[in-house]
Write a protein that holds these residues in place. Structure first.
Motif, PDB file in Angstrom:
ATOM      1  N   SER A 175       0.832  -1.210   0.000  1.00 58.13           N
ATOM      2  CA  SER A 175       0.000   0.000   0.000  1.00 58.13           C
ATOM      3  C   SER A 175       0.864   1.257   0.000  1.00 58.13           C
ATOM      4  N   ALA A 176       0.401   2.283  -0.692  1.00 56.06           N
ATOM      5  CA  ALA A 176       1.131   3.556  -0.770  1.00 56.06           C
ATOM      6  C   ALA A 176       0.632   4.468   0.346  1.00 56.06           C
ATOM      7  N   ASN A 177       1.179   4.289   1.528  1.00 62.63           N
ATOM      8  CA  ASN A 177       0.800   5.118   2.664  1.00 62.63           C
ATOM      9  C   ASN A 177       1.860   4.999   3.747  1.00 62.63           C
ATOM     10  N   ARG A 178       1.836   5.937   4.680  1.00 64.48           N
ATOM     11  CA  ARG A 178       2.722   5.849   5.829  1.00 64.48           C
ATOM     12  C   ARG A 178       2.192   4.806   6.794  1.00 64.48           C
ATOM     13  N   SER A 179       3.090   4.266   7.596  1.00 64.85           N
ATOM     14  CA  SER A 179       2.710   3.235   8.554  1.00 64.85           C
ATOM     15  C   SER A 179       1.590   3.721   9.462  1.00 64.85           C
ATOM     16  N   SER A 180       0.605   2.858   9.684  1.00 64.47           N
ATOM     17  CA  SER A 180      -0.548   3.099  10.563  1.00 64.47           C
ATOM     18  C   SER A 180      -1.571   4.067   9.975  1.00 64.47           C
ATOM     19  N   ILE A 184      -4.478   5.078   0.685  1.00 65.47           N
ATOM     20  CA  ILE A 184      -4.825   6.261  -0.107  1.00 65.47           C
ATOM     21  C   ILE A 184      -5.800   5.861  -1.211  1.00 65.47           C
ATOM     22  N   VAL A 185      -6.932   6.562  -1.265  1.00 68.05           N
ATOM     23  CA  VAL A 185      -7.969   6.194  -2.226  1.00 68.05           C
ATOM     24  C   VAL A 185      -8.369   7.357  -3.128  1.00 68.05           C
ATOM     25  N   ASP A 186      -7.679   8.484  -3.028  1.00 68.92           N
ATOM     26  CA  ASP A 186      -8.039   9.625  -3.865  1.00 68.92           C
ATOM     27  C   ASP A 186      -6.784  10.231  -4.488  1.00 68.92           C
ATOM     28  N   ASN A 187      -6.996  10.959  -5.565  1.00 69.25           N
ATOM     29  CA  ASN A 187      -5.876  11.519  -6.311  1.00 69.25           C
ATOM     30  C   ASN A 187      -5.116  12.589  -5.531  1.00 69.25           C
ATOM     31  N   GLU A 188      -5.835  13.370  -4.739  1.00 69.81           N
ATOM     32  CA  GLU A 188      -5.169  14.408  -3.948  1.00 69.81           C
ATOM     33  C   GLU A 188      -4.187  13.783  -2.960  1.00 69.81           C
ATOM     34  N   GLY A 189      -4.624  12.733  -2.265  1.00 67.71           N
ATOM     35  CA  GLY A 189      -3.744  12.061  -1.314  1.00 67.71           C
ATOM     36  C   GLY A 189      -2.564  11.414  -1.995  1.00 67.71           C
ATOM     37  N   ALA A 190      -2.805  10.840  -3.188  1.00 71.44           N
ATOM     38  CA  ALA A 190      -1.723  10.187  -3.924  1.00 71.44           C
ATOM     39  C   ALA A 190      -0.668  11.195  -4.369  1.00 71.44           C
ATOM     40  N   GLN A 191      -1.117  12.348  -4.853  1.00 72.87           N
ATOM     41  CA  GLN A 191      -0.172  13.370  -5.298  1.00 72.87           C
ATOM     42  C   GLN A 191       0.643  13.918  -4.125  1.00 72.87           C
ATOM     43  N   LYS A 192      -0.003  14.099  -2.987  1.00 74.03           N
ATOM     44  CA  LYS A 192       0.706  14.582  -1.805  1.00 74.03           C
ATOM     45  C   LYS A 192       1.761  13.578  -1.359  1.00 74.03           C
ATOM     46  N   PHE A 193       1.386  12.281  -1.321  1.00 78.03           N
ATOM     47  CA  PHE A 193       2.319  11.237  -0.905  1.00 78.03           C
ATOM     48  C   PHE A 193       3.502  11.137  -1.869  1.00 78.03           C
ATOM     49  N   ALA A 194       3.210  11.144  -3.176  1.00 72.56           N
ATOM     50  CA  ALA A 194       4.275  11.039  -4.174  1.00 72.56           C
ATOM     51  C   ALA A 194       5.214  12.240  -4.107  1.00 72.56           C
ATOM     52  N   GLU A 196       5.828  14.138  -1.420  1.00 66.61           N
ATOM     53  CA  GLU A 196       6.599  14.057  -0.184  1.00 66.61           C
ATOM     54  C   GLU A 196       7.752  13.071  -0.306  1.00 66.61           C
ATOM     55  N   GLN A 197       7.506  11.952  -0.995  1.00 63.65           N
ATOM     56  CA  GLN A 197       8.523  10.914  -1.132  1.00 63.65           C
ATOM     57  C   GLN A 197       9.367  11.071  -2.391  1.00 63.65           C
ATOM     58  N   GLU A 198       9.033  12.063  -3.206  1.00 68.26           N
ATOM     59  CA  GLU A 198       9.751  12.326  -4.459  1.00 68.26           C
ATOM     60  C   GLU A 198       9.749  11.093  -5.355  1.00 68.26           C
ATOM     61  N   LEU A 199       8.551  10.544  -5.538  1.00 65.14           N
ATOM     62  CA  LEU A 199       8.382   9.345  -6.352  1.00 65.14           C
ATOM     63  C   LEU A 199       7.492   9.641  -7.552  1.00 65.14           C
ATOM     64  N   PRO A 200       7.728   8.954  -8.670  1.00 62.98           N
ATOM     65  CA  PRO A 200       6.826   9.103  -9.814  1.00 62.98           C
ATOM     66  C   PRO A 200       5.446   8.545  -9.480  1.00 62.98           C
ATOM     67  N   LEU A 201       4.435   9.127 -10.091  1.00 62.18           N
ATOM     68  CA  LEU A 201       3.053   8.781  -9.797  1.00 62.18           C
ATOM     69  C   LEU A 201       2.302   8.475 -11.080  1.00 62.18           C
ATOM     70  N   VAL A 202       1.631   7.319 -11.121  1.00 61.21           N
ATOM     71  CA  VAL A 202       0.687   7.021 -12.190  1.00 61.21           C
ATOM     72  C   VAL A 202      -0.692   7.349 -11.640  1.00 61.21           C
ATOM     73  N   LEU A 203      -1.247   8.455 -12.100  1.00 62.52           N
ATOM     74  CA  LEU A 203      -2.491   8.985 -11.559  1.00 62.52           C
ATOM     75  C   LEU A 203      -3.680   8.319 -12.235  1.00 62.52           C
ATOM     76  N   ASN A 204      -4.573   7.749 -11.436  1.00 64.79           N
ATOM     77  CA  ASN A 204      -5.772   7.109 -11.958  1.00 64.79           C
ATOM     78  C   ASN A 204      -6.869   8.161 -12.077  1.00 64.79           C
ATOM     79  N   THR A 205      -7.057   8.671 -13.272  1.00 60.59           N
ATOM     80  CA  THR A 205      -8.023   9.745 -13.460  1.00 60.59           C
ATOM     81  C   THR A 205      -9.464   9.269 -13.352  1.00 60.59           C
ATOM     82  N   LEU A 206      -9.659   7.942 -13.208  1.00 65.83           N
ATOM     83  CA  LEU A 206     -11.013   7.422 -13.022  1.00 65.83           C
ATOM     84  C   LEU A 206     -11.463   7.529 -11.568  1.00 65.83           C
ATOM     85  N   LEU A 207     -10.527   7.779 -10.644  1.00 69.52           N
ATOM     86  CA  LEU A 207     -10.883   7.932  -9.233  1.00 69.52           C
ATOM     87  C   LEU A 207     -11.410   9.348  -9.013  1.00 69.52           C
TER      88      LEU A 207
END
Length: 285
Positions: A175-180, A184-194, A196-207
């Motif tokens: 799972s793409a999230n911090r421990s505990s 992440i189930v929304d695009n805003e949270g995914a972009q914030k996480f990516a 913060e971690q400086e990671l590439p993101l494949v954004l699911n525009t269907l969410l």
């Protein structure tokens, strides 16, 4: 499949670190993201949840996951493989399957795919061959291995096919999230996480908010000697999962991991009348 790899590697110019992939997958975006997977994690929108995908053969994958997720991740829980059941079944210990209906089921990868493909992670005891063939990160201390087969999910299948063409034989995911924290189930949270971690993101525009169900982690089933045991309930309502698995023994322990988004579970009322009688890979969330 996307075809065999050519001798001369075609290098697509990388766009920004955010690759947007919608109903009609952008092949170049997926190929570019798959190239990144060779050497780093990719935050990937897989249906109702965001996952962290990695190259399982990276010897430092576990320490990198601890750094990203902020946890001391033990080896009790294996990283899940993202390979087909055809590639997974040779590495499970068939001798430990005592129930006759389950033993017959797991002799046939096509039948397993029809039943379990696309909607659940499957965990099983590892055969001896797994220890010499699979990455160490995919085998738990208890000798368990796990996979998710993305059959029916065109975007994820294409992404993993491109990754294999880049030499990633055993993609793994968590799972793409911090421990505990909740998954992440929304695009805003995914972009914030990516970010913060400086990671590439494949954004699911269907969410989007227009598609409220399902949201949350996938179910996890463990194959025990006598039954399927639910480890994580996931985004399906219990009655839907029980209907899919009606022909096989199913254990639902009291301590099963409950969903974090119960208001977004997929139930029979969310399916068409036709879909209510379907199973496995035919059940499309």
């Amino acid at each position: 499949m996307v075809g065999e790899r050519k001798q001369s590697k075609v290098s697509f110019p990388l766009p920004r670190d955010r690759y947007e992939v919608g109903q009609t997958p952008d092949r170049q975006a997926l190929r570019s993201a798959a190239e990144r997977l060779c050497k780093e994690f990719v935050v990937y929108g897989n249906g109702p949840v965001y996952g962290l995908t990695a190259n399982g053969e990276d010897p430092d994958v576990q320490s990198k996951i601890r750094a990203v997720k902020g946890e001391t991740r033990g080896s009790k829980q294996p990283l899940s493989l993202a390979i087909s059941f055809e590639g997974f079944l040779p590495y499970i210990d068939h001798n430990k399957i005592e129930n006759e209906s389950l033993r017959e089921l797991f002799k046939d990868p096509k039948k397993v795919t029809r039943l379990l493909g696309g909607w659940t992670f499957v965990r099983a005891a590892a055969a001896e061959a797994a220890y010499s063939a699979l990455p160490a990160c995919a085998i738990s201390d208890r000798g368990r291995i796990q996979t998710y087969s993305p059959i029916g999910n065109t975007r994820t299948t294409m992404f993993l096919d491109y990754a294999r063409l880049e030499g990633v034989r055993y993609p793994v995911m968590t799972s793409a999230n911090r421990s505990s924290a909740s998954e992440i189930v929304d695009n805003e949270g995914a972009q914030k996480f990516a970010n913060e971690q400086e990671l590439p993101l494949v954004l699911n525009t269907l969410l989007t908010t227009e598609r409220p169900k399902p949201k949350g982690s996938y179910p996890v089933l463990e194959l025990t000697p006598r039954a399927f045991r639910v480890v994580r309930a996931g985004f399906l309502r219990p009655e839907v999962m029980k209907s899919i698995l009606a022909d096989y023994p199913l254990e639902w322990p009291s301590d099963v991991k409950q969903p974090n988004y119960p208001e977004h579970l997929l139930g029979f009322e969310d399916l068409s009348i036709h879909a209510r009688s379907l199973q496995g890979e035919q059940l499309r969330a």
